[in-house]
Write a protein that holds these residues in place. Structure first.
Motif, short mmCIF file in Angstrom:
data_model
loop_
_atom_site.label_atom_id
_atom_site.label_comp_id
_atom_site.label_asym_id
_atom_site.label_seq_id
_atom_site.Cartn_x
_atom_site.Cartn_y
_atom_site.Cartn_z
N MET A 88 0.82 -1.22 0.00
CA MET A 88 0.00 0.00 0.00
C MET A 88 0.85 1.27 0.00
O MET A 88 0.39 2.33 -0.43
N ARG A 89 2.08 1.18 0.49
CA ARG A 89 2.91 2.38 0.60
C ARG A 89 3.41 2.89 -0.75
O ARG A 89 3.78 4.06 -0.86
N ILE A 90 3.46 2.05 -1.74
CA ILE A 90 4.06 2.43 -3.01
C ILE A 90 3.09 3.32 -3.79
O ILE A 90 2.06 2.86 -4.28
N ASP A 91 3.43 4.60 -3.91
CA ASP A 91 2.55 5.54 -4.60
C ASP A 91 2.59 5.35 -6.11
O ASP A 91 1.58 5.52 -6.79
N SER A 92 3.76 5.02 -6.65
CA SER A 92 3.88 4.91 -8.11
C SER A 92 4.78 3.73 -8.48
O SER A 92 5.86 3.57 -7.91
N LEU A 93 4.32 2.92 -9.41
CA LEU A 93 5.11 1.78 -9.87
C LEU A 93 6.08 2.15 -10.98
O LEU A 93 7.02 1.43 -11.26
N ARG A 94 5.84 3.28 -11.62
CA ARG A 94 6.65 3.67 -12.77
C ARG A 94 7.54 4.86 -12.43
O ARG A 94 7.25 5.61 -11.52
N VAL A 150 13.12 2.23 7.38
CA VAL A 150 13.85 2.72 6.21
C VAL A 150 13.05 2.51 4.93
O VAL A 150 13.61 2.56 3.83
N GLN A 151 11.74 2.27 5.06
CA GLN A 151 10.90 2.12 3.89
C GLN A 151 10.25 3.44 3.52
O GLN A 151 10.37 4.44 4.23
N VAL A 152 9.54 3.45 2.40
CA VAL A 152 8.84 4.66 1.97
C VAL A 152 7.73 4.99 2.96
O VAL A 152 7.31 4.14 3.74
N GLY A 153 7.25 6.22 2.90
CA GLY A 153 6.22 6.66 3.83
C GLY A 153 4.83 6.19 3.44
O GLY A 153 4.66 5.43 2.47
N PRO A 154 3.81 6.62 4.16
CA PRO A 154 2.43 6.22 3.89
C PRO A 154 1.96 6.70 2.52
O PRO A 154 2.63 7.52 1.87
N PRO A 155 0.81 6.21 2.05
CA PRO A 155 0.27 6.65 0.76
C PRO A 155 0.11 8.16 0.68
O PRO A 155 -0.16 8.83 1.68
N HIS A 156 0.34 8.69 -0.51
CA HIS A 156 0.17 10.10 -0.85
C HIS A 156 1.29 11.00 -0.34
O HIS A 156 1.21 12.23 -0.51
N GLU A 157 2.33 10.43 0.26
CA GLU A 157 3.45 11.29 0.67
C GLU A 157 4.36 11.63 -0.49
O GLU A 157 5.00 12.66 -0.50
N GLY A 158 4.45 10.73 -1.47
CA GLY A 158 5.26 10.99 -2.65
C GLY A 158 6.75 10.98 -2.37
O GLY A 158 7.20 10.57 -1.31
N SER A 159 7.53 11.47 -3.33
CA SER A 159 8.99 11.60 -3.23
C SER A 159 9.63 10.33 -2.65
O SER A 159 10.29 10.37 -1.63
N GLU A 160 9.40 9.22 -3.32
CA GLU A 160 9.94 7.94 -2.86
C GLU A 160 11.40 7.81 -3.26
O GLU A 160 11.72 7.64 -4.43
N HIS A 161 12.28 7.92 -2.27
CA HIS A 161 13.71 7.81 -2.53
C HIS A 161 14.02 6.41 -3.07
O HIS A 161 13.44 5.41 -2.60
#
Length: 414
Positions: A88-94, A150-161
């Motif tokens: 669920m945390r992944i905002d964008s797959l591409r 060290v994972q991405v943040g919750p949905p809609h936070e964006g800017s996934e390092h």
């Protein structure tokens, strides 16, 4: 009628108070020196062990070596929720290119880790081949529960390092992908090291069929759940009126159905999270569902870590110097080197590759796999396996927990 004496101590109530105090202190104590709380996991394990040693009257939890089922069920539920939340945390797959480090970690680093740990288990720890294979499979995956810092943040936070994206997707998928090697250890223990007799069945059933079915079940469940939540009935959508408990129930259903048809449920729930997140991507329900699942995950994790700490003195009673060598080599050499090799020729720079390679924390997943194996067959090396896994979890949570602040600062500066 004679009244019972006041202030009669119940060991159960004392245990509840102690567990509550441990969780609160473990979360609060790091705040005295930092604004973060990533070191709570090792503190809960250490405080749980300390409570057992200092308060001998506390109720004794079942030994996971003798009674693995309750440990298996508790850890299984925690992992299911963590894997779904990771998806669920992944905002964008591409763009799809950003999956390259993840795929290389899954296809290169994890098998390489299993292979080298197996060799180390046989050559140094004196395990049987079956026990060494199981040890490699149990300790190879990055734990989706304890790696959340060290994972991405919750949905809609964006800017996934890229580093956070890689660690999130790796932790979300490698638990299910480690299962074929767990089955391999079980097969070797039952039938011996004779690949000609069982190799084809293992490849077709445990590798291809179970993985593919897990993906298909997760995707189908995600599409179906999305339809129920966001499409029907019009004007009274569940996503607008319901709490996350409906989707949580769907996670359990997806996992259960996948396991019934002999697929990998861990893969299914991770794919379920990824698929559901692609439906009505901007809807506020995704954040609410993630937060709901994360709260359950945090509560279960805290209980499991304190429980693990309470039995840790028992598990570590049979440690030898070879166990320490295996644990240190795994954490300081095998995982970092395997990860570094896997990430060569990717877009990650030197420091990013180092963070991804090092932060393969071991934890709840290792407990589950070992309990699962113990419930299906009796391993000759079961005592040594539990000692090794308990030591690795303790060292991993300490080393990674107390250094993750540096890693987060390093990512924040980019």
């Amino acid at each position: 009628m004679q009244h019972e004496a006041f202030f009669t101590l119940s060991s159960y109530h004392v245990a509840l108070a102690v567990v509550g105090a441990i969780v609160i202190v473990a979360r609060w104590l790091p705040r005295l020196i930092s604004k973060r709380e990533p070191v709570a996991a090792p503190l809960m394990i250490l405080f749980g062990a300390g409570a057992t040693l200092l308060l001998p009257g506390l109720p004794v939890l079942p030994d996971p070596r003798q009674t693995p089922l309750p440990w298996e069920l508790m850890s299984e539920l925690t992992i299911i929720i963590a894997l779904f939340a990771a998806g669920m945390r992944i905002d964008s797959l591409r763009p799809w290119k950003k999956w390259t480090p993840t795929l290389r970690m899954l296809a290169i680093a994890m098998p390489l880790t299993i292979f080298t740990v197996t060799l180390l288990g046989v050559g140094l720890a004196g395990l049987t081949v079956a026990g060494a294979i199981l040890l490699g499979a149990v300790l190879a995956p990055t734990d989706p529960v304890l790696a959340s810092d060290v994972q991405v943040g919750p949905p809609h936070e964006g800017s996934e390092h890229p580093v956070r994206f890689t660690l999130t997707t790796e932790a979300g998928l490698n638990d299910g992908l480690a299962f074929p090697f767990v089955y391999l250890g079980l097969i070797v223990a039952a039938e011996g090291l004779n690949p000609a007799a069982w190799g084809l069945d293992w490849v077709l059933l445990d590798v291809f069929y179970r993985i593919i079915l897990g993906v298909v079940m997760g995707w189908g469940s995600g599409k179906t759940l999305g339809y129920v939540l966001f499409s029907v009935p019009k004007g009274a959508l569940l996503a607008d009126t319901s709490s996350g408990v409906i989707a949580f129930a769907a996670v359990l259903m997806c996992y259960g159905l996948t396991e019934i048809v002999e697929g990998y449920g861990f893969i299914a729930v991770a794919i379920l999270g990824l698929t559901l997140r692609r439906i009505e991507e901007e809807h506020h329900f995704h954040r609410r569902l993630h937060d709901f699942c994360e709260s359950i995950e945090d509560a279960l994790t805290a209980l499991l870590l304190v429980a693990l700490g309470s039995v840790l003195p028992l598990l570590l009673a049979d440690l030898s110097w070879t166990h320490f060598v295996v644990a240190i080599v795994l954490l300081a050499v095998i995982r970092p080197v395997s990860g570094w090799i896997a990430l060569l020729r990717t877009d990650l720079d030197f420091r990013d590759r180092a963070v991804v390679s090092v932060y393969g924390v071991r934890g709840i997943g290792s407990i589950y796999y070992l309990c699962y194996a113990g419930n299906h067959i009796e391993f000759i090396n079961e005592i040594q396996l539990w000692s090794l896994v308990g030591l690795v979890i303790l060292l991993s949570t300490i080393l990674h927990g107390f250094s993750v602040g540096w890693a987060l600062d390093r990512l924040a500066k980019e």
